[in-house]
Write a protein that holds these residues in place. Structure first.
Motif, PDB file in Angstrom:
ATOM      1  N   GLY A  69      35.664  40.529  23.679  1.00 54.50           N
ATOM      2  CA  GLY A  69      34.983  39.787  24.722  1.00 54.50           C
ATOM      3  C   GLY A  69      35.615  39.965  26.090  1.00 54.50           C
ATOM      4  N   GLY A  70      35.347  39.013  26.999  1.00 58.05           N
ATOM      5  CA  GLY A  70      35.923  39.029  28.328  1.00 58.05           C
ATOM      6  C   GLY A  70      34.990  39.617  29.362  1.00 58.05           C
ATOM      7  N   ASN A  71      35.483  39.674  30.579  1.00 60.35           N
ATOM      8  CA  ASN A  71      34.744  40.250  31.705  1.00 60.35           C
ATOM      9  C   ASN A  71      35.750  41.008  32.563  1.00 60.35           C
ATOM     10  N   PHE A  72      36.059  42.240  32.144  1.00 53.39           N
ATOM     11  CA  PHE A  72      37.173  42.984  32.710  1.00 53.39           C
ATOM     12  C   PHE A  72      36.706  44.257  33.409  1.00 53.39           C
ATOM     13  N   LYS A  73      37.620  44.818  34.246  1.00 53.58           N
ATOM     14  CA  LYS A  73      37.336  46.041  34.999  1.00 53.58           C
ATOM     15  C   LYS A  73      38.321  47.152  34.703  1.00 53.58           C
ATOM     16  N   ARG A  74      39.605  46.806  34.587  1.00 54.13           N
ATOM     17  CA  ARG A  74      40.663  47.795  34.365  1.00 54.13           C
ATOM     18  C   ARG A  74      41.538  47.334  33.212  1.00 54.13           C
ATOM     19  N   VAL A  75      42.258  48.276  32.582  1.00 53.50           N
ATOM     20  CA  VAL A  75      43.094  47.928  31.441  1.00 53.50           C
ATOM     21  C   VAL A  75      44.304  48.845  31.378  1.00 53.50           C
TER      22      VAL A  75
ATOM     23  N   SER B 197      53.306  47.267  36.332  1.00 51.98           N
ATOM     24  CA  SER B 197      53.120  47.598  37.734  1.00 51.98           C
ATOM     25  C   SER B 197      51.679  47.302  38.133  1.00 51.98           C
ATOM     26  N   ALA B 198      51.493  46.846  39.363  1.00 55.61           N
ATOM     27  CA  ALA B 198      50.150  46.489  39.819  1.00 55.61           C
ATOM     28  C   ALA B 198      49.966  46.882  41.274  1.00 55.61           C
ATOM     29  N   ILE B 199      48.785  47.444  41.581  1.00 55.63           N
ATOM     30  CA  ILE B 199      48.392  47.709  42.957  1.00 55.63           C
ATOM     31  C   ILE B 199      47.502  46.555  43.408  1.00 55.63           C
ATOM     32  N   ALA B 200      47.922  45.896  44.473  1.00 54.39           N
ATOM     33  CA  ALA B 200      47.175  44.766  45.010  1.00 54.39           C
ATOM     34  C   ALA B 200      45.921  45.269  45.736  1.00 54.39           C
ATOM     35  N   PRO B 201      44.957  44.392  46.010  1.00 60.47           N
ATOM     36  CA  PRO B 201      43.744  44.809  46.728  1.00 60.47           C
ATOM     37  C   PRO B 201      44.024  45.457  48.081  1.00 60.47           C
ATOM     38  N   ASP B 202      45.175  45.149  48.710  1.00 54.73           N
ATOM     39  CA  ASP B 202      45.500  45.752  50.009  1.00 54.73           C
ATOM     40  C   ASP B 202      46.211  47.094  49.866  1.00 54.73           C
TER      41      ASP B 202
ATOM     42  N   ASP C  79      40.471  41.076  35.379  1.00 54.94           N
ATOM     43  CA  ASP C  79      39.162  40.457  35.194  1.00 54.94           C
ATOM     44  C   ASP C  79      38.319  40.561  36.470  1.00 54.94           C
ATOM     45  N   SER C  80      37.143  39.947  36.446  1.00 57.47           N
ATOM     46  CA  SER C  80      36.202  40.049  37.562  1.00 57.47           C
ATOM     47  C   SER C  80      36.711  39.377  38.826  1.00 57.47           C
ATOM     48  N   ASN C  81      37.748  38.517  38.677  1.00 56.01           N
ATOM     49  CA  ASN C  81      38.364  37.872  39.829  1.00 56.01           C
ATOM     50  C   ASN C  81      39.647  38.579  40.265  1.00 56.01           C
ATOM     51  N   ASN C  82      39.860  39.782  39.733  1.00 53.90           N
ATOM     52  CA  ASN C  82      41.033  40.616  40.044  1.00 53.90           C
ATOM     53  C   ASN C  82      42.347  40.034  39.534  1.00 53.90           C
ATOM     54  N   ARG C  83      42.283  39.101  38.610  1.00 55.31           N
ATOM     55  CA  ARG C  83      43.492  38.544  38.024  1.00 55.31           C
ATOM     56  C   ARG C  83      43.910  39.360  36.806  1.00 55.31           C
ATOM     57  N   ILE C  84      45.230  39.455  36.563  1.00 53.16           N
ATOM     58  CA  ILE C  84      45.757  40.217  35.430  1.00 53.16           C
ATOM     59  C   ILE C  84      45.951  39.283  34.242  1.00 53.16           C
ATOM     60  N   ASN C  85      45.350  39.647  33.130  1.00 52.15           N
ATOM     61  CA  ASN C  85      45.440  38.866  31.896  1.00 52.15           C
ATOM     62  C   ASN C  85      46.165  39.680  30.831  1.00 52.15           C
ATOM     63  N   GLU C  86      46.782  38.988  29.879  1.00 50.97           N
ATOM     64  CA  GLU C  86      47.520  39.652  28.801  1.00 50.97           C
ATOM     65  C   GLU C  86      47.030  39.193  27.435  1.00 50.97           C
ATOM     66  N   LEU C  87      46.926  40.148  26.503  1.00 51.55           N
ATOM     67  CA  LEU C  87      46.598  39.872  25.114  1.00 51.55           C
ATOM     68  C   LEU C  87      47.538  40.703  24.252  1.00 51.55           C
ATOM     69  N   ASP C  88      48.252  40.062  23.318  1.00 56.33           N
ATOM     70  CA  ASP C  88      49.243  40.754  22.499  1.00 56.33           C
ATOM     71  C   ASP C  88      48.766  40.899  21.060  1.00 56.33           C
TER      72      ASP C  88
ATOM     73  N   SER D   6      54.985  36.251  35.246  1.00 59.56           N
ATOM     74  CA  SER D   6      55.448  34.862  35.355  1.00 59.56           C
ATOM     75  C   SER D   6      54.485  33.985  36.138  1.00 59.56           C
ATOM     76  N   ASN D   7      53.558  34.608  36.895  1.00 62.73           N
ATOM     77  CA  ASN D   7      52.570  33.838  37.646  1.00 62.73           C
ATOM     78  C   ASN D   7      51.376  34.739  37.941  1.00 62.73           C
ATOM     79  N   ALA D   8      50.293  34.134  38.411  1.00 63.36           N
ATOM     80  CA  ALA D   8      49.059  34.872  38.643  1.00 63.36           C
ATOM     81  C   ALA D   8      49.257  35.937  39.720  1.00 63.36           C
ATOM     82  N   PHE D   9      48.600  37.069  39.516  1.00 66.34           N
ATOM     83  CA  PHE D   9      48.682  38.177  40.463  1.00 66.34           C
ATOM     84  C   PHE D   9      47.330  38.869  40.484  1.00 66.34           C
ATOM     85  N   THR D  10      46.808  39.138  41.686  1.00 67.16           N
ATOM     86  CA  THR D  10      45.538  39.844  41.782  1.00 67.16           C
ATOM     87  C   THR D  10      45.804  41.317  42.020  1.00 67.16           C
ATOM     88  N   ALA D  11      44.955  42.173  41.431  1.00 59.71           N
ATOM     89  CA  ALA D  11      45.222  43.606  41.473  1.00 59.71           C
ATOM     90  C   ALA D  11      43.932  44.403  41.380  1.00 59.71           C
TER      91      ALA D  11
END
Length: 457
Positions: free
Chosen positions: A303-309, A370-375, A325-334, A350-355
């Motif tokens: 499931g989910g609503n994702f763009k990158r993995v 590692s994450a590339i931010a929208p900027d 996800d669609s809000n550019n937040r990074i989610n984790e599933l183990d 450790s905290n929310a990050f948009t990418a």
């Protein structure tokens, strides 16, 4: 007193078997030798757990040289765990073929004739051999990072070799990265970077076109490359650096996704590839390819609503999946393949990050995310899963970045990124020395819109 005397005699015998002298009243040193027991199919080593002799712990597989609990001694037809300074735990088979460590038996104990701890093998000199349990009449087999005792002795998953391995001298880890570049024209090319020699090969065309996403994972000497084409289909191409042979492009036997694929990531543990994909519907799917058994298990919808993995498998046989996800937040599933269970979605780091893009790699049981931010800036965080904690996001040098990938070896994390001019760049994080390099052109320089990297053995 008789029981204590028998135990001391057993410990002394084990010490002689591994070349350690035990003086009366002196604790045995933890710097023992013994053997690592490596499986032919997976390249991984049998690994135990240090605990009291009354405890029972499954024997699993882990990359050779990563744990002191991979050192075994042969003594009186038994295999004793001698890593981390213990001499009282032995390789044992249960009534249902389970393989575990528990207290070594001595004369006078129930079952002292080693019905479940007795072993036969043909060689201690590095030749491959089966491990036959004399009491249960079965052979140890490597199965998806775990071990079991099964009938029959044929097949590489039931072949092992004993490697002399003093503590502190693990087998060398190859230091050549297999880099695959997705060019702006949709073609793929590959190059090899030998970090020990400090040189790169030239680029070679891979005979693919119309590619829009690429990922890779190594199993032993084979680099397995997965590509999404313009029609949303997934293709695979395998390069065996052991024999120098490449396959053609083909559809992996995962079965078809219920929708076209838009993003993909691969990681590996032993001879198993964990493939995850994002569909056009935003759902995350996974499929596992066991290259020892020669089969895939099909796609599972999470499931989910994702763009990158992105994903990375740690030394404990856990696949850590990270999705934007669609809000550019990074989610984790183990996915814990050792325990046979999946976790639930949570915030990565450790905290929310948009990418806009992410990459993951692993050193032992530590994940480098590692994450590339929208900027277009780039940040990094490390998750230590031994301690169950992340060290927080750190903004790193670099700007105008679009895509990112990473691969780790020898405790060095190699980052590859596409910059604003569609050029491929590299920066390395040396966790041994505690420093980062500067950005430089990757390989001999390349135009790029995507990249993947992996280390083969």
């Amino acid at each position: 007193m008789q029981k204590i005397s028998r135990l001391l005699a057993f410990i002394s015998a084990v010490a002689l078997a591994v070349g350690v002298t035990v003086a009366a009243g002196t604790p045995a040193s933890a710097a023992v030798g013994g053997y690592q027991i490596q499986n032919k199919a997976t390249g991984l080593c049998l690994t135990g757990t240090v605990d009291t002799p009354s405890a029972i712990h499954p024997v699993y597989e882990a990359p050779c040289g990563t744990k002191p609990t991979q050192h075994w001694a042969n003594i009186t037809n038994m295999l004793a765990l001698v890593g981390a300074g213990t001499y009282s735990l032995c390789l044992t088979v249960g009534n249902y073929g389970d393989v575990y460590t528990t207290g070594c038996k001595a004369e006078g104990d129930t079952g002292w004739n080693y019905t479940d701890q007795g072993w036969k093998y043909a060689s201690l000199r590095g030749d491959y051999t089966s491990l036959y349990n004399t009491g249960k009449g079965c052979y140890v087999q490597a199965i998806s990072g775990q071990s079991a005792c099964m009938p029959g002795w044929t097949g590489d998953s039931k072949q092992f070799r004993f490697m002399e391995a003093p503590v502190g001298s693990p087998p060398p880890v190859p230091n050549t990265v297999r880099l695959v570049d997705l060019r702006p024209d949709g073609r793929l090319q590959n190059a090899e970077g030998d970090f020990s020699a400090g040189k790169w090969s030239s680029w070679s065309d891979m005979g693919a076109y119309g590619v829009r996403e690429v990922t890779s994972a190594a199993t032993g000497s084979v680099n397995r490359i997965f590509a999404i084409t313009d029609d949303g289909q997934i293709y695979e191409k395998d390069g065996d650096y052991g024999n120098g042979q490449w396959s053609g492009w083909f559809h992996p036997a995962t079965g078809d996704l219920p929708t076209s694929a838009v993003a993909i990531s691969a990681s590996s543990f032993g001879n198993v590839v964990h493939l995850v994909a994002v569909g056009a519907n935003g759902h995350l799917y996974n499929s596992d390819g066991d290259f020892t058994a020669g089969r895939w298990n099909g796609w599972t919808d999470h499931g989910g609503n994702f763009k990158r993995v992105a994903s990375a498998s740690t030394s404990t046989n856990v696949n850590h999946i990270f999705a934007i996800d669609s809000n550019n937040r990074i989610n984790e599933l183990d996915a814990d393949y050792a325990a046979g269970s999946w976790g639930s979605w949570s915030t990565a780091g450790s905290n929310a990050f948009t990418a806009q893009d992410i990459a993951a790699s692993a050193s032992g049981n530590i994940v480098h995310l590692s994450a590339i931010a929208p900027d277009g800036s780039w940040s990094n965080t490390d998750g230590d899963f031994n301690r169950g904690q992340w060290n927080g996001w750190t903004k790193m040098p670099g700007s105008g970045l679009k895509r990112i990938a990473s691969a780790a070896a020898n405790n060095v994390n190699h980052i590859f990124a596409v910059d604003g001019n569609n050029r491929l760049q590299e920066i390395d994080g040396d966790y041994n020395a505690g420093r980062w390099s500067s950005w430089n052109q990757a390989a001999t320089g390349a135009d790029s819109i995507g990249v993947t990297a992996a280390f083969t053995r």
